[in-house]
Write a protein that holds these residues in place. Structure first.
Motif, PDB file in Angstrom:
ATOM      1  N   VAL A  79       0.707  -1.228   0.152  1.00  0.00           N
ATOM      2  CA  VAL A  79       0.100  -0.112   0.102  1.00  0.00           C
ATOM      3  C   VAL A  79       0.878   1.240  -0.009  1.00  0.00           C
ATOM      4  O   VAL A  79       0.435   2.036  -0.644  1.00  0.00           O
ATOM      5  CB  VAL A  79      -0.931  -0.226   1.148  1.00  0.00           C
ATOM      6  CG1 VAL A  79      -1.715   1.334   1.330  1.00  0.00           C
ATOM      7  CG2 VAL A  79      -1.947  -1.140   1.168  1.00  0.00           C
TER       8      VAL A  79
ATOM      9  N   ARG B 155      -8.897   5.847  -0.156  1.00  0.00           N
ATOM     10  CA  ARG B 155      -8.863   4.321  -0.162  1.00  0.00           C
ATOM     11  C   ARG B 155      -7.550   3.938   0.633  1.00  0.00           C
ATOM     12  O   ARG B 155      -6.379   4.388   0.061  1.00  0.00           O
ATOM     13  CB  ARG B 155      -9.118   3.799  -1.320  1.00  0.00           C
ATOM     14  CG  ARG B 155      -9.083   2.400  -1.297  1.00  0.00           C
ATOM     15  CD  ARG B 155      -9.379   1.601  -2.680  1.00  0.00           C
ATOM     16  NE  ARG B 155     -10.874   1.870  -2.882  1.00  0.00           N
ATOM     17  CZ  ARG B 155     -11.732   2.133  -4.007  1.00  0.00           C
ATOM     18  NH1 ARG B 155     -10.758   1.966  -5.143  1.00  0.00           N
ATOM     19  NH2 ARG B 155     -12.938   2.021  -4.285  1.00  0.00           N
ATOM     20  N   ASN B 156      -7.727   3.174   1.558  1.00  0.00           N
ATOM     21  CA  ASN B 156      -6.538   2.548   2.043  1.00  0.00           C
ATOM     22  C   ASN B 156      -5.432   3.495   2.781  1.00  0.00           C
ATOM     23  O   ASN B 156      -4.343   2.858   3.104  1.00  0.00           O
ATOM     24  CB  ASN B 156      -5.940   1.593   1.312  1.00  0.00           C
ATOM     25  CG  ASN B 156      -7.185   0.414   0.911  1.00  0.00           C
ATOM     26  OD1 ASN B 156      -8.046  -0.052   1.870  1.00  0.00           O
ATOM     27  ND2 ASN B 156      -6.958  -0.312  -0.058  1.00  0.00           N
ATOM     28  N   THR B 157      -5.656   4.705   2.827  1.00  0.00           N
ATOM     29  CA  THR B 157      -4.556   5.528   3.327  1.00  0.00           C
ATOM     30  C   THR B 157      -4.239   5.190   4.885  1.00  0.00           C
ATOM     31  O   THR B 157      -2.909   5.352   5.324  1.00  0.00           O
ATOM     32  CB  THR B 157      -4.863   6.965   3.070  1.00  0.00           C
ATOM     33  OG1 THR B 157      -6.209   6.996   3.974  1.00  0.00           O
ATOM     34  CG2 THR B 157      -5.028   7.720   1.626  1.00  0.00           C
TER      35      THR B 157
ATOM     36  N   TRP C 161      -3.832   2.289   5.759  1.00  0.00           N
ATOM     37  CA  TRP C 161      -3.005   0.906   5.906  1.00  0.00           C
ATOM     38  C   TRP C 161      -1.911   1.005   5.234  1.00  0.00           C
ATOM     39  O   TRP C 161      -1.503  -0.002   4.411  1.00  0.00           O
ATOM     40  CB  TRP C 161      -4.064  -0.065   5.218  1.00  0.00           C
ATOM     41  CG  TRP C 161      -5.315  -0.147   6.078  1.00  0.00           C
ATOM     42  CD1 TRP C 161      -6.285   0.697   6.111  1.00  0.00           C
ATOM     43  CD2 TRP C 161      -5.670  -1.502   6.704  1.00  0.00           C
ATOM     44  NE1 TRP C 161      -7.356  -0.038   6.972  1.00  0.00           N
ATOM     45  CE2 TRP C 161      -6.873  -1.193   7.236  1.00  0.00           C
ATOM     46  CE3 TRP C 161      -4.789  -2.534   7.129  1.00  0.00           C
ATOM     47  CZ2 TRP C 161      -7.460  -1.960   8.412  1.00  0.00           C
ATOM     48  CZ3 TRP C 161      -5.450  -3.544   7.979  1.00  0.00           C
ATOM     49  CH2 TRP C 161      -6.632  -3.088   8.653  1.00  0.00           C
ATOM     50  N   ARG C 162      -1.139   1.822   5.443  1.00  0.00           N
ATOM     51  CA  ARG C 162       0.244   2.055   4.660  1.00  0.00           C
ATOM     52  C   ARG C 162       1.224   0.919   5.185  1.00  0.00           C
ATOM     53  O   ARG C 162       2.305   0.670   4.353  1.00  0.00           O
ATOM     54  CB  ARG C 162       0.915   3.310   5.002  1.00  0.00           C
ATOM     55  CG  ARG C 162       0.187   4.441   4.314  1.00  0.00           C
ATOM     56  CD  ARG C 162       0.562   5.793   4.902  1.00  0.00           C
ATOM     57  NE  ARG C 162       2.035   6.113   4.170  1.00  0.00           N
ATOM     58  CZ  ARG C 162       2.175   6.590   3.111  1.00  0.00           C
ATOM     59  NH1 ARG C 162       1.496   6.867   2.533  1.00  0.00           N
ATOM     60  NH2 ARG C 162       3.555   6.763   2.786  1.00  0.00           N
TER      61      ARG C 162
ATOM     62  N   HIS D  83      -3.680  -4.495  10.908  1.00  0.00           N
ATOM     63  CA  HIS D  83      -3.432  -3.124  11.526  1.00  0.00           C
ATOM     64  C   HIS D  83      -2.718  -3.068  12.846  1.00  0.00           C
ATOM     65  O   HIS D  83      -3.150  -3.743  13.612  1.00  0.00           O
ATOM     66  CB  HIS D  83      -4.906  -2.187  11.347  1.00  0.00           C
ATOM     67  CG  HIS D  83      -4.527  -0.929  11.337  1.00  0.00           C
ATOM     68  ND1 HIS D  83      -4.308  -0.208  12.526  1.00  0.00           N
ATOM     69  CD2 HIS D  83      -4.535   0.050  10.356  1.00  0.00           C
ATOM     70  CE1 HIS D  83      -4.044   1.078  12.054  1.00  0.00           C
ATOM     71  NE2 HIS D  83      -4.188   1.247  10.536  1.00  0.00           N
TER      72      HIS D  83
ATOM     73  N   PRO E 136      -7.227  -6.879   8.192  1.00  0.00           N
ATOM     74  CA  PRO E 136      -7.726  -6.156   6.893  1.00  0.00           C
ATOM     75  C   PRO E 136      -8.919  -6.966   6.191  1.00  0.00           C
ATOM     76  O   PRO E 136      -8.890  -8.349   6.144  1.00  0.00           O
ATOM     77  CB  PRO E 136      -6.462  -6.438   5.983  1.00  0.00           C
ATOM     78  CG  PRO E 136      -5.813  -7.761   6.592  1.00  0.00           C
ATOM     79  CD  PRO E 136      -5.997  -7.644   8.065  1.00  0.00           C
TER      80      PRO E 136
ATOM     81  N   GLU F 297      -9.407  -5.490  -0.387  1.00  0.00           N
ATOM     82  CA  GLU F 297      -8.393  -4.364  -1.030  1.00  0.00           C
ATOM     83  C   GLU F 297      -9.348  -3.194  -1.317  1.00  0.00           C
ATOM     84  O   GLU F 297      -9.020  -2.006  -1.287  1.00  0.00           O
ATOM     85  CB  GLU F 297      -7.651  -4.690  -2.296  1.00  0.00           C
ATOM     86  CG  GLU F 297      -8.442  -5.080  -3.400  1.00  0.00           C
ATOM     87  CD  GLU F 297      -7.552  -5.424  -4.669  1.00  0.00           C
ATOM     88  OE1 GLU F 297      -7.957  -5.448  -5.682  1.00  0.00           O
ATOM     89  OE2 GLU F 297      -6.411  -5.885  -4.139  1.00  0.00           O
TER      90      GLU F 297
ATOM     91  N   ALA G 228     -11.501  -1.903   0.477  1.00  0.00           N
ATOM     92  CA  ALA G 228     -11.464  -0.982   1.698  1.00  0.00           C
ATOM     93  C   ALA G 228     -11.129  -1.778   2.868  1.00  0.00           C
ATOM     94  O   ALA G 228     -11.818  -2.433   3.473  1.00  0.00           O
ATOM     95  CB  ALA G 228     -13.167  -0.475   2.032  1.00  0.00           C
ATOM     96  N   PHE G 229      -9.657  -1.894   2.979  1.00  0.00           N
ATOM     97  CA  PHE G 229      -9.121  -2.680   3.992  1.00  0.00           C
ATOM     98  C   PHE G 229      -9.919  -2.458   5.606  1.00  0.00           C
ATOM     99  O   PHE G 229      -9.883  -3.447   6.452  1.00  0.00           O
ATOM    100  CB  PHE G 229      -7.662  -2.617   4.138  1.00  0.00           C
ATOM    101  CG  PHE G 229      -6.914  -3.240   3.025  1.00  0.00           C
ATOM    102  CD1 PHE G 229      -7.165  -4.603   3.022  1.00  0.00           C
ATOM    103  CD2 PHE G 229      -6.039  -2.419   2.360  1.00  0.00           C
ATOM    104  CE1 PHE G 229      -6.435  -5.189   1.734  1.00  0.00           C
ATOM    105  CE2 PHE G 229      -5.150  -3.104   1.213  1.00  0.00           C
ATOM    106  CZ  PHE G 229      -5.512  -4.453   0.972  1.00  0.00           C
TER     107      PHE G 229
END
Length: 883
Positions: free
Chosen positions: A394, A417-419, A421-422, A475, A481, A484, A486-487
């Motif tokens: 990500v 989206r998914n920011t 979950w880096r 996380h 998660p 993908e 929306a984790f």
């Protein structure tokens, strides 16, 4: 463990990186339209990388193909391509509609079946059905786009291209001579009434890892003819990679009259000139060069030097007679190629692996009928072919690649989206729901996949559950998660249940696995308590929780302003989670008493949830409605006002799942657990209603539902006019065949029983929990009834079905439910299987193949939704194994 050749291979290679697991059918059926490949500002993944780009544009994160094989790292890929002389492009991947093109959301428009497989992929078979007429791409898009949601989908059979069986059945077989030596046959059979031409291609290509500015090392495929190879139709290419090493792919036809295949070369790089009108391409030989040469006769893009990062063996069959089959043979090896690579040794490998697969499944399914063994093997095959290489960082995806313009700033907005979950960075083989509609993992789906996989490959099943709990997936706050798209979405907490099932299926011997998964699930449990119990009431608000449109409104987004929803299902899932964690802790405490007080912790948390479900808030409103004899969600306003949402659905059945039988050795012998249990019973009897012993001295049962309430819910569950269908439990009561309207916060809202496709746009309109039978929750309900029958329900007889006057023991009712689920896939007297989708033609060529759909019609059992979702529907194999 049984002593078959496949069991020995599993013992030799238990881990993901062990030799027998290096090569497998890990190539997705679709990479285009996935979040990983989406670098747009608006997050429209389907349109940023559409199907029409797939044959010309290099993928960033993965690959796709038909009947594909690749290494577990996804570097080197092998797959099938076909051309019938009519299509406007090679058939290199399956076609389907995007979420906006289908009247019920995304939908694949192809027919294929996974015929067989073994867990180490020493043996694998798959069948693809390829039309002889031009594939109707535009017709399928145009007609489906014009249909309202009330209409059934317009399918490939509806276009007429499959009439009179005018198609080729193309069967691909992989058989490993050793971990690094794979024998391959591809057989095309003309099922139609007339001769027909076919171009058959076997393609080998490297995933593009060099064009993005992060690693410019480029692998190479080149033509070779090792001196030891004699003439006779054998050709070969060599693939060299800095990490994998060097592999050879040799090819031959089974008929000298067809001669050696043509070998064609290009690079796995985008044709930016054709796609975007660029001035030039990075390479003179882009990804679609082979397509252009065969379909349009334009050979200018092929590499005459016979090198590149993509190559194809092409066989042209000018005319294949009706019922005639043609076969090509390939050998893919990292070892020294045998002097006669397609001699008797090749045939022996194929015969041996087929025989060994039979021996393996005879050991796995020793007592099942011939028909049930066939169904279970097909289900297992779907699971094994559904294992796909999944690569996604990500952080790199959000930052973009050095060789390309930076991504638009909208992608890095706090709510993009998914920011959050880096940290997520996966490069693993993962069990997917299916290879086309859901070519990405989904956490609660995965738990069910692993439960079925445990019967044939318990080590892989364990590793999959552990993977989702590793630091590069889970996380930091403990959330698993989801998927993908929306984790951060919330899936039901079924990981612990799956872990316990796998432990038991594997012989209740791997305490190390239980400890490992339990430690991580403690973090996840804390996340649920801290994030999904808004006011500390022990009632939970999980949102839609995987049951997309089951409610009157979108339970994740559609709440009236200033309200929250105390959910019967979210709270039941947590009670279920508590009891499973308690059971695991008890098991671990048998070997180490340090786990004893953790069992107590989950016991007390369960009791608090059970009490809260009965009465909460200043008004004392309960999730239980004593008038209806059912559980409902409750809407809570800012002022504390509470109103039930009286809709009878799976939401109100899930409290049945919260049941466990406490083993006597724990009740009597574990110091902390036993002492606290007895103290609670003596000093807080008003808080221990969920602890049940019947008068006959049955084991101690912990259950949200018991006594009269249990019987009232069971009466609904087993009523054919409500939940009980011929093929399992419906997700919404059939009592709502006439739409039902209820006032919600002053606004009238309606719901109706829909046994088939959704008529609502909620969640894209491609999923329906308003009537159909969903396999995973059905298995959980049947499992829960069996647990009741071991404890407080041992002497309970229930009317089955409700109103029939016939009473059966609860254990028999549980078995009957499981039998109804299995019956979906058994052939009836006419050869047709109830689960066969409506749009599949009838006849011997069709009826022989079971299909494993996403969900099933609430009245007829016909398959609906994703038509290749062997994933959680493969639980039918789990039912057959333990029946």
């Amino acid at each position: 463990m049984a002593d078959t050749a496949e069991h020995r291979r599993l013992a030799e290679s238990p881990g993901d990186s062990d030799p027998w697991r290096l090569w497998g059918p890990y190539v997705a059926g679709r990479q285009w339209g996935t979040v990983r490949e989406d670098y747009s500002a608006d997050g429209d993944a389907w349109n940023f990388f559409p199907f029409d780009h797939a044959h010309r544009r290099a993928y960033r994160w993965g690959e796709d193909g038909i009947a594909g094989l690749c290494d577990r790292f996804g570097f080197l890929n092998f797959g099938l391509a076909l051309w019938n002389g009519e299509d406007d492009r090679l058939k290199e991947r399956y076609f389907g509609l995007t979420n906006s093109q289908g009247n019920h959301g995304e939908d694949v428009k192809e027919h294929w079946w996974h015929l067989d497989a073994t867990p180490t992929h020493s043996w694998a078979q798959t069948l693809y059905r390829y039309p002889q007429a031009a594939y109707p791409y535009e017709d399928l898009v145009r007609v489906n786009g014009s249909l309202p949601r009330e209409d059934p989908e317009y399918e490939l059979a509806d276009t007429g291209v499959l009439r009179e069986d005018r198609f080729f059945d193309v069967e691909t077989v992989y058989a490993k001579a050793s971990p690094d030596d794979v024998c391959v046959t591809i057989t095309a059979t003309n099922r139609g009434p007339d001769p027909a031409p076919l171009d058959l291609l076997a393609q080998l290509w490297f995933r593009n890892t060099w064009a993005w500015g992060r690693d410019d090392r480029t692998p190479l495929i080149r033509r070779v003819l090792p001196p030891e190879l004699r003439p006779g139709g054998v050709v070969a290419v060599e693939a060299s990679h800095g990490f994998l090493g060097t592999y050879l792919l040799a090819a031959q036809t089974d008929s000298p009259s067809h001669g050696a295949p043509e070998v064609m070369f290009c690079d796995n790089e985008s044709n930016d000139v054709a796609l975007f009108g660029a001035a030039k391409n990075r390479t003179a030989h882009p990804k679609d060069a082979i397509d252009a040469a065969i379909v349009r006769g334009d050979r200018s893009l092929l590499n005459p030097a016979e090198t590149g990062t993509k190559a194809a063996f092409r066989w042209h069959f000018a005319s294949i007679a009706p019922s005639e089959s043609v076969t090509v043979r390939l050998r893919f090896t990292g070892e020294t190629l045998p002097l006669e690579p397609f001699g008797l040794g090749f045939d022996d490998v194929l015969a041996d692996r087929a025989r060994e697969a039979d021996e393996f499944y005879s050991a796995v399914l020793p007592n099942a009928s011939t028909e049930d063994v066939f169904v279970a093997r097909r289900a297992f095959a779907g699971l094994l072919w559904g294992k796909q290489h999944y690569r996604y960082s990500v952080r790199e995806w959000l930052e973009g690649d050095p060789a390309f313009p930076p991504p638009p700033p909208q992608r890095r907005a706090p709510d993009a989206r998914n920011t959050g979950w880096r940290h997520l960075a996966l490069a693993d083989v993962i069990s997917m729901p299916d290879e086309w509609e859901y070519p990405w993992f989904a956490s609660w789906d995965l738990a069910f996949h692993c439960t079925a996989l445990a019967h044939i490959d318990p080590e892989f099943a364990k590793s999959q559950l552990v993977l989702k709990c590793r630091e590069w997936a889970m996380h930091p706050d403990g959330q698993l998660p989801a998927y993908e798209w929306a984790f951060g979405d919330v899936n039901p907490p079924v990981h612990a249940w799956a872990a316990w099932q796998i432990y038991c299926i594997d012989g209740s011997r791997d305490a190390d696995f239980l400890m490992r998964i339990f430690a991580k699930l403690l973090l996840n449990f804390s996340w649920w308590v801290n994030r999904k119990d808004a006011d500390g009431s022990n009632l939970f608000e999980g949102g839609f929780l995987g049951m997309d449109n089951i409610g009157l409104f979108d339970r994740s987004k559609g709440l009236p302003a200033g309200h929250r929803l105390e959910q019967s299902d979210a709270t039941s899932w947590m009670a279920f989670y508590c009891l499973t964690m308690m059971r695991i802790a008890l098991e671990l405490a048998r070997g180490d008493r340090v786990w004893d007080d953790l069992a107590t912790k989950f016991l007390e948390h369960f009791l608090a949830i059970a009490e809260a479900m009965d009465t909460f808030g200043s008004a004392g409103v309960s999730l239980w409605d004593d008038t209806d004899g059912f559980f409902y969600d409750v809407l809570v306003g800012e002022d504390g006002s509470q109103e039930r949402l009286p809709v009878r659905s799976m939401v109100g059945l899930l409290p049945l799942l919260a049941v466990a039988v406490a083993p006597e050795w724990a009740v009597d012998g574990l110091p902390d657990f036993a002492q606290n249990l007895h103290w609670l019973q003596r000093h807080r009897p008003d808080e221990t209603d969920a602890l049940v012993r019947t008068s006959n001295g049955s084991p101690l049962t912990l259950a949200v539902l018991h006594g009269e309430r249990l019987e009232r819910v069971l009466a609904r569950l087993l009523d054919e006019n409500e939940f009980l269908s011929p093929f399992g439990i419906r997700s919404l009561s059939a009592a709502y065949r006439v739409p039902y309207t209820v006032d919600v916060a002053g606004q009238p809202m309606s719901i109706a029983y829909l046994p088939g496709e959704s008529d609502s746009g909620l969640f894209g309109g491609n999923s329906n929990w308003r009537g159909p039978v969903w396999f995973p929750v059905n298995v959980l309900v049947a499992d829960a009834l069996a647990v009741y029958a071991q404890g407080a329900g041992a002497d309970l007889a229930v009317e089955f079905p409700t109103g029939s006057g016939t009473k059966v023991p609860l254990a028999e009712a549980a078995r009957n439910l499981e039998e109804r689920l299995v019956r979906l896939f058994r052939a009836d007297d006419g050869g047709r299987r109830p689960a066969t989708p409506r749009h599949h033609p009838s006849g011997p060529l069709w009826d022989v193949h079971p299909t494993f759909s996403e969900y099933f019609h609430g009245d007829t059992g016909a398959g609906l939704g994703a038509s290749h979702q062997t994933g959680w529907t493969a639980l039918v194999a789990h039912l057959i194994c333990h029946s």
